[in-house]
Design a protein around this motif. Structure first.
Motif, mmCIF file in Angstrom:
data_model
loop_
_atom_site.group_PDB
_atom_site.id
_atom_site.type_symbol
_atom_site.label_atom_id
_atom_site.label_comp_id
_atom_site.label_asym_id
_atom_site.label_seq_id
_atom_site.Cartn_x
_atom_site.Cartn_y
_atom_site.Cartn_z
ATOM 1 N N ASN A 158 0.793 -1.091 -0.017
ATOM 2 C CA ASN A 158 -0.065 0.035 -0.051
ATOM 3 C C ASN A 158 0.857 1.079 0.155
ATOM 4 N N HIS A 159 0.141 2.259 -0.200
ATOM 5 C CA HIS A 159 1.109 3.693 -0.123
ATOM 6 C C HIS A 159 0.308 4.286 0.634
ATOM 7 N N LYS A 160 0.882 5.562 1.152
ATOM 8 C CA LYS A 160 0.276 6.694 1.810
ATOM 9 C C LYS A 160 0.187 7.991 0.663
ATOM 10 N N PRO A 161 -1.187 8.375 0.475
ATOM 11 C CA PRO A 161 -1.172 9.312 -0.610
ATOM 12 C C PRO A 161 -0.519 10.824 -0.206
ATOM 13 N N LEU A 162 0.215 11.387 -1.018
ATOM 14 C CA LEU A 162 0.828 12.493 -1.095
ATOM 15 C C LEU A 162 -0.014 13.792 -0.774
ATOM 16 N N THR A 163 0.336 14.457 0.250
ATOM 17 C CA THR A 163 -0.370 15.927 0.719
ATOM 18 C C THR A 163 0.655 16.966 0.358
ATOM 19 N N THR A 164 -0.182 18.313 0.170
ATOM 20 C CA THR A 164 0.660 19.369 -0.105
ATOM 21 C C THR A 164 0.075 20.613 0.477
#
Length: 338
Positions: A158-164
């Motif tokens: 799984n991956h952690k969605p990028l935030t900005t």
């Protein structure tokens, strides 16, 4: 799920896949645009170089989906759609002899790619060699490939969605290229030849080895890193923070190296002549890459690189505006995650 590679066993690809090579000599110019992928040699975009009409060139074979393609440099991709492949790119097609799916395919592609260090322009991957290639895979208690484990492992990732925090705002930093000025590479960097190591003289490090060193070569993928290797006695790694640029091979493949590394042949190191932030270096990397079109396998950058002119933002005094470069990079969407 964890990978316990100590219990993996060796398997020969030809025992589990039939290997084919595209016949004919299909060329993009001989085909109409369409929605069928055309696969050639390459490390990006799943090997797809174009989309052509279903009829192709009227002679080449169309290959069915749910298989693996491996090009002459050992770039391996799972193909989930019917496709054409060019023969001059030495694209090998691997059709499974067992129940096969996307997840198993992705697992095996990554294992095959681990063999890339063995190949080069002088030693291509041919169909007969693919069939004889031995790879290590998870095994069942009776010594057969554990396809179920491979499938479940890929599904478990799984991956952690990028935030900005950058919500727009980057429009306030227009590039204004009409006011940029030309600067030669050697006016910005000391251009230094690397230590010219050969990957086949190194020992590949195990996953998770804290002492492993990146081996940077003339490739356009994975930040130029071809492998992680064990430290070599008497060889001091290049320090982190340098820019690497391929003079040959995949010419002008340029990357910022943020870890110490060994460098392969025809690889140049760009050392800033004045203080330059990470973001300003990445700006320069992008401008350097934009000049790749000037080069090819027949026209390398071994002599011309120091004198290549880059168009860059300039201050009122005509100097490179590194502050602007940094602020522009920082203001982009996800620039705060660089």
């Amino acid at each position: 799920m964890k990978l316990n590679v100590e219990n993996w066993k060796e398997f020969t690809i030809g025992d589990y896949f039939d290997v084919f090579l595209s016949s004919g000599d299909l060329k993009i110019d001989d085909c109409e645009p369409g929605n069928i992928p055309l696969i050639s040699s390459g490390s990006t975009n799943n090997g797809i170089v174009s989309y052509i009409d279903e009829k192709g060139d009227g002679k080449a074979q169309i290959f069915k989906a749910n298989c693996i393609t491996v090009d002459m440099f050992c770039n391996a991709f799972y193909q989930n759609k019917d496709f054409y492949a060019v023969s001059h790119g030495r694209v090998n097609i691997l059709y499974p002899k067992f129940k096969f799916n996307l997840h198993i395919g992705l697992f095996i592609c990554n294992i095959i790619k681990k063999e890339q260090f063995k190949y080069s322009y002088g030693r291509a991957v041919y169909s007969s060699e693919i069939a004889r290639m031995i790879i290590k895979l998870p095994a069942t208690a009776v010594g057969l490939p554990d396809w179920d484990f491979m499938e479940q492992y890929i599904k478990s990732l799984n991956h952690k969605p990028l935030t900005t925090a950058n919500q727009g705002g980057y429009g306030s930093h227009t590039l204004g290229v009409e006011s940029w000025k030309p600067f030669k590479v050697n006016e910005l960097f000391e251009v230094k030849y690397g230590i010219n190591m050969e990957l086949n003289t190194c020992i590949e490090a195990e996953d998770g080895d804290p002492d492993a060193i990146n081996f940077v070569a003339r490739t356009e993928s994975n930040n130029g890193v071809s492998a992680r290797v064990k430290p070599v006695e008497g060889k001091v790694p290049q320090p982190a923070g340098l820019i690497t640029c391929a003079g040959g091979g995949s010419v002008l493949s340029t990357f910022l190296q943020e870890e110490p590394f060994y460098s392969g042949r025809d690889l140049y190191l760009l050392i800033p002549l004045q203080p330059m932030s990470k973001l300003a270096k990445l700006f320069c990397v992008t401008v350097l890459k934009a000049n790749k079109y000037r080069y090819s396998y027949g026209r390398q950058a071994n002599i011309t690189l120091p004198y290549l002119e880059l168009m860059l933002p300039a201050t009122a005094k005509g100097k490179p505006d590194f502050d602007f470069m940094e602020n522009y990079m920082r203001s982009l969407p996800y620039g705060d995650r660089i």
